[in-house]
Design a protein around this motif. Sequence first.
Motif, PDB file in Angstrom:
ATOM      1  N   TRP A  67      45.679  41.803  20.507  1.00 55.79           N
ATOM      2  CA  TRP A  67      44.309  41.281  20.557  1.00 55.79           C
ATOM      3  C   TRP A  67      43.320  42.445  20.541  1.00 55.79           C
ATOM      4  O   TRP A  67      43.526  43.436  21.242  1.00 55.79           O
ATOM      5  N   THR A  68      42.259  42.307  19.765  1.00 55.92           N
ATOM      6  CA  THR A  68      41.289  43.401  19.645  1.00 55.92           C
ATOM      7  C   THR A  68      39.927  43.069  20.259  1.00 55.92           C
ATOM      8  O   THR A  68      39.044  43.913  20.271  1.00 55.92           O
ATOM      9  N   ASN A  69      39.778  41.835  20.731  1.00 57.97           N
ATOM     10  CA  ASN A  69      38.529  41.452  21.406  1.00 57.97           C
ATOM     11  C   ASN A  69      38.877  40.768  22.723  1.00 57.97           C
ATOM     12  O   ASN A  69      38.495  39.616  22.969  1.00 57.97           O
ATOM     13  N   PHE A  70      39.608  41.494  23.541  1.00 59.10           N
ATOM     14  CA  PHE A  70      40.107  40.943  24.806  1.00 59.10           C
ATOM     15  C   PHE A  70      39.398  41.655  25.962  1.00 59.10           C
ATOM     16  O   PHE A  70      39.323  42.880  25.997  1.00 59.10           O
ATOM     17  N   TYR A  71      38.902  40.877  26.922  1.00 57.70           N
ATOM     18  CA  TYR A  71      38.022  41.404  27.964  1.00 57.70           C
ATOM     19  C   TYR A  71      38.561  41.159  29.373  1.00 57.70           C
ATOM     20  O   TYR A  71      39.347  40.231  29.598  1.00 57.70           O
ATOM     21  N   VAL A  72      38.068  41.988  30.296  1.00 57.13           N
ATOM     22  CA  VAL A  72      38.339  41.768  31.717  1.00 57.13           C
ATOM     23  C   VAL A  72      37.087  41.176  32.368  1.00 57.13           C
ATOM     24  O   VAL A  72      36.015  41.151  31.755  1.00 57.13           O
ATOM     25  N   GLY A  73      37.222  40.726  33.621  1.00 59.35           N
ATOM     26  CA  GLY A  73      36.108  40.047  34.291  1.00 59.35           C
ATOM     27  C   GLY A  73      35.115  40.984  34.933  1.00 59.35           C
ATOM     28  O   GLY A  73      34.048  40.559  35.372  1.00 59.35           O
ATOM     29  N   ALA A  74      35.437  42.284  35.012  1.00 59.55           N
ATOM     30  CA  ALA A  74      34.527  43.279  35.583  1.00 59.55           C
ATOM     31  C   ALA A  74      35.037  44.660  35.188  1.00 59.55           C
ATOM     32  O   ALA A  74      36.213  44.811  34.830  1.00 59.55           O
ATOM     33  N   SER A  75      34.160  45.669  35.287  1.00 59.29           N
ATOM     34  CA  SER A  75      34.543  47.001  34.796  1.00 59.29           C
ATOM     35  C   SER A  75      35.061  47.932  35.893  1.00 59.29           C
ATOM     36  O   SER A  75      35.176  49.132  35.674  1.00 59.29           O
ATOM     37  N   VAL A  76      35.335  47.388  37.075  1.00 61.96           N
ATOM     38  CA  VAL A  76      35.989  48.151  38.142  1.00 61.96           C
ATOM     39  C   VAL A  76      37.102  47.294  38.765  1.00 61.96           C
ATOM     40  O   VAL A  76      37.146  46.070  38.573  1.00 61.96           O
ATOM     41  N   CYS A  77      37.953  47.992  39.573  1.00 65.27           N
ATOM     42  CA  CYS A  77      39.245  47.415  39.961  1.00 65.27           C
ATOM     43  C   CYS A  77      39.199  46.075  40.704  1.00 65.27           C
ATOM     44  O   CYS A  77      39.769  45.091  40.236  1.00 65.27           O
ATOM     45  N   PRO A  79      36.960  43.551  41.517  1.00 66.19           N
ATOM     46  CA  PRO A  79      36.523  42.301  40.869  1.00 66.19           C
ATOM     47  C   PRO A  79      37.346  41.939  39.638  1.00 66.19           C
ATOM     48  O   PRO A  79      37.594  40.748  39.383  1.00 66.19           O
ATOM     49  N   SER A  80      37.806  42.944  38.897  1.00 71.11           N
ATOM     50  CA  SER A  80      38.608  42.659  37.709  1.00 71.11           C
ATOM     51  C   SER A  80      39.923  41.978  38.089  1.00 71.11           C
ATOM     52  O   SER A  80      40.366  41.032  37.437  1.00 71.11           O
ATOM     53  N   ARG A  81      40.538  42.441  39.162  1.00 70.70           N
ATOM     54  CA  ARG A  81      41.806  41.858  39.611  1.00 70.70           C
ATOM     55  C   ARG A  81      41.601  40.443  40.155  1.00 70.70           C
ATOM     56  O   ARG A  81      42.426  39.546  39.938  1.00 70.70           O
ATOM     57  N   ALA A  82      40.469  40.260  40.875  1.00 74.79           N
ATOM     58  CA  ALA A  82      40.165  38.912  41.381  1.00 74.79           C
ATOM     59  C   ALA A  82      39.994  37.941  40.211  1.00 74.79           C
ATOM     60  O   ALA A  82      40.476  36.808  40.248  1.00 74.79           O
ATOM     61  N   ALA A  83      39.324  38.399  39.149  1.00 77.38           N
ATOM     62  CA  ALA A  83      39.092  37.533  37.984  1.00 77.38           C
ATOM     63  C   ALA A  83      40.412  37.114  37.355  1.00 77.38           C
ATOM     64  O   ALA A  83      40.637  35.940  37.057  1.00 77.38           O
ATOM     65  N   LEU A  84      41.308  38.062  37.166  1.00 77.52           N
ATOM     66  CA  LEU A  84      42.597  37.738  36.534  1.00 77.52           C
ATOM     67  C   LEU A  84      43.371  36.728  37.366  1.00 77.52           C
ATOM     68  O   LEU A  84      43.888  35.735  36.850  1.00 77.52           O
ATOM     69  N   LEU A  85      43.452  36.965  38.669  1.00 75.32           N
ATOM     70  CA  LEU A  85      44.336  36.127  39.480  1.00 75.32           C
ATOM     71  C   LEU A  85      43.741  34.758  39.814  1.00 75.32           C
ATOM     72  O   LEU A  85      44.489  33.826  40.126  1.00 75.32           O
ATOM     73  N   THR A  86      42.404  34.628  39.766  1.00 74.01           N
ATOM     74  CA  THR A  86      41.795  33.339  40.121  1.00 74.01           C
ATOM     75  C   THR A  86      41.316  32.555  38.896  1.00 74.01           C
ATOM     76  O   THR A  86      40.981  31.380  39.017  1.00 74.01           O
ATOM     77  N   GLY A  87      41.229  33.221  37.754  1.00 68.82           N
ATOM     78  CA  GLY A  87      40.702  32.554  36.565  1.00 68.82           C
ATOM     79  C   GLY A  87      39.212  32.276  36.659  1.00 68.82           C
ATOM     80  O   GLY A  87      38.686  31.410  35.956  1.00 68.82           O
ATOM     81  N   ARG A  88      38.553  33.018  37.536  1.00 69.39           N
ATOM     82  CA  ARG A  88      37.114  32.784  37.759  1.00 69.39           C
ATOM     83  C   ARG A  88      36.357  34.105  37.790  1.00 69.39           C
ATOM     84  O   ARG A  88      36.900  35.134  38.212  1.00 69.39           O
ATOM     85  N   VAL A 102      33.982  48.230  45.038  1.00 72.89           N
ATOM     86  CA  VAL A 102      35.372  47.789  45.250  1.00 72.89           C
ATOM     87  C   VAL A 102      35.677  47.773  46.743  1.00 72.89           C
ATOM     88  O   VAL A 102      34.861  48.206  47.550  1.00 72.89           O
ATOM     89  N   LEU A 103      36.872  47.310  47.112  1.00 75.93           N
ATOM     90  CA  LEU A 103      37.320  47.375  48.503  1.00 75.93           C
ATOM     91  C   LEU A 103      37.813  48.794  48.816  1.00 75.93           C
ATOM     92  O   LEU A 103      38.357  49.473  47.942  1.00 75.93           O
ATOM     93  N   PHE A 104      37.645  49.194  50.087  1.00 72.85           N
ATOM     94  CA  PHE A 104      38.103  50.503  50.549  1.00 72.85           C
ATOM     95  C   PHE A 104      39.026  50.310  51.754  1.00 72.85           C
ATOM     96  O   PHE A 104      39.088  49.215  52.322  1.00 72.85           O
ATOM     97  N   TYR A 379      29.080  39.638  30.979  1.00 70.34           N
ATOM     98  CA  TYR A 379      29.325  40.990  31.497  1.00 70.34           C
ATOM     99  C   TYR A 379      28.520  41.149  32.778  1.00 70.34           C
ATOM    100  O   TYR A 379      27.294  41.293  32.735  1.00 70.34           O
ATOM    101  N   TYR A 380      29.225  41.120  33.904  1.00 70.04           N
ATOM    102  CA  TYR A 380      28.571  41.287  35.201  1.00 70.04           C
ATOM    103  C   TYR A 380      28.788  42.691  35.741  1.00 70.04           C
ATOM    104  O   TYR A 380      29.849  43.284  35.557  1.00 70.04           O
ATOM    105  N   ARG A 381      27.773  43.177  36.443  1.00 68.33           N
ATOM    106  CA  ARG A 381      27.936  44.370  37.269  1.00 68.33           C
ATOM    107  C   ARG A 381      27.628  43.906  38.689  1.00 68.33           C
ATOM    108  O   ARG A 381      26.492  43.483  38.959  1.00 68.33           O
ATOM    109  N   GLY A 382      28.630  43.939  39.594  1.00 77.78           N
ATOM    110  CA  GLY A 382      28.439  43.295  40.888  1.00 77.78           C
ATOM    111  C   GLY A 382      28.100  41.829  40.630  1.00 77.78           C
ATOM    112  O   GLY A 382      28.661  41.201  39.728  1.00 77.78           O
TER     113      GLY A 382
END
Length: 465
Positions: A67-77, A79-88, A102-104, A379-382
């Motif tokens: 796939w050449t136009n495939f996106y993540v839900g955020a540009s840092v770790c 939120p991006s992981r939350a998006a993948l696992l929740t579908g939201r 991110v979380l620390f 495309y969200y930032r925060g």
Amino acid sequence: MQLTMYLILVFTFTLTLHTAVAQNKEQPPNFVIIFADDMGYGDLGIYGHPTIKTPHLDQMAREGQKWTNFYVGASVCTPSRAALLTGRLPVRSGMCSDKVRVLFPNSLHGLPASEITLAEQLKKAGYATAAIGKWHLGHRPQYLPTNNGFDRYFGIPYSNDMDKVTDKSYLELADALTPKDFNVPLMRDTTIIERPANQYTITKRYTEEAIHFIKKHKDRPFFVYLAHNLPHIPLFASKDFQHTSKRGVYGDVVQEIDDGVGQLLATLKEQGLANNTIVVFTSDNGPWLSFKKYGGSAGLLKAGKGTTWEGGMREPCIFWSLAGIKPSVVIDLGTTMDLFTTFSAMAGVPIPDDRVMDGVDLSGTLLRNEPSPREGIFYYRGPTLYAARLGDYKAHYITEGEYGMFGEKEIHGTPLLYNLNEDPSEQYDVAQDHPEIIEQINAYVKKHQADLVVGADQLADQEKQ
Ligand code: MG
């Protein structure tokens, strides 16, 4: 008459083959998601990198879909992981913030229990589930994978550069840093078994763990979420891969991940699981460009990690299965949030109807090369929407660089407009030529925001120092 029968038989056989993965109710497909950390769009051989050798991922792409136009839900770790696992989108779950990105290790919270993870979803259909690798959705007991639908967990619960106990500069890292400089824990389920984790061997051990889990659960449906900590900085490769790549330590690390993909696919073939297992390879966000040669490359895309330019959120993505996935290069839109919807459909588990979901079902594209049903990208930032893509065009309402690169925050009265198919590097603003397209994207955003409930910020609360 005979010819008609023959054609019917061929048609039925072909249909059966193509839908084997999707519709075998007795034995729904297994799923393996391999998620790299901070790998850019341009870091694989098959995506054009000139010196990093990724023969196994290249082969996986040839046998499956690239796939050449495939996106993540955020540009840092996180939120991006939350998006993948929740579908939201993370803005709904509160797994993003305008205070921290991110979380620390001193964060108090994590993924809310009210969210449904893909693992919890697949458990409804009797899947065995394992999370291996980086978690980063909360490291306190109630937030760990084993409380989020995963039977087993083995990994470092946040980024591999956290718990830093050295004053050495990050830019010395390739030569001077060691795993002892980062006191990160390695956990099995809910117990710390090694600290600091030996990061030289971490990629290798994650692969071994995934293969072990697959062999052990080969007689029932399984879901493996294999989220490598690397090639996030600091970079460490095991002995067999050190100094093997002309691209330096970053190349060594990517080549070790590629080797692990090769081992995993070989296992699926040996165990007779290759026809009924779907493997996806992608990354959580774009490359960490401020680390120069130690960070990855977004190829022809603009900027990287932390930004809402294409380099921050468009990722390499390969889908693979020896039966079912129709080999091709897909230029339609997809996102990591679609995995929740698609895999739920394939496993026969209904999509939750008590919340807004952001995924679409990509089965038709994966199995039959139909057009993707996804029409756009947010495309969200925060918790703030910075840009939106609808079809070919992307409008930037706000632009902002990150890590001292790509400029300060700028709010655009007239959004910047790019045709991403003609201009993937976002160089030529065509807003003046296409006010009607800006109107269409504005309407698309307005519709999205009409039912948006912003989740309470789960990232900002931290232990007092
Ligand atoms: Mg990352």
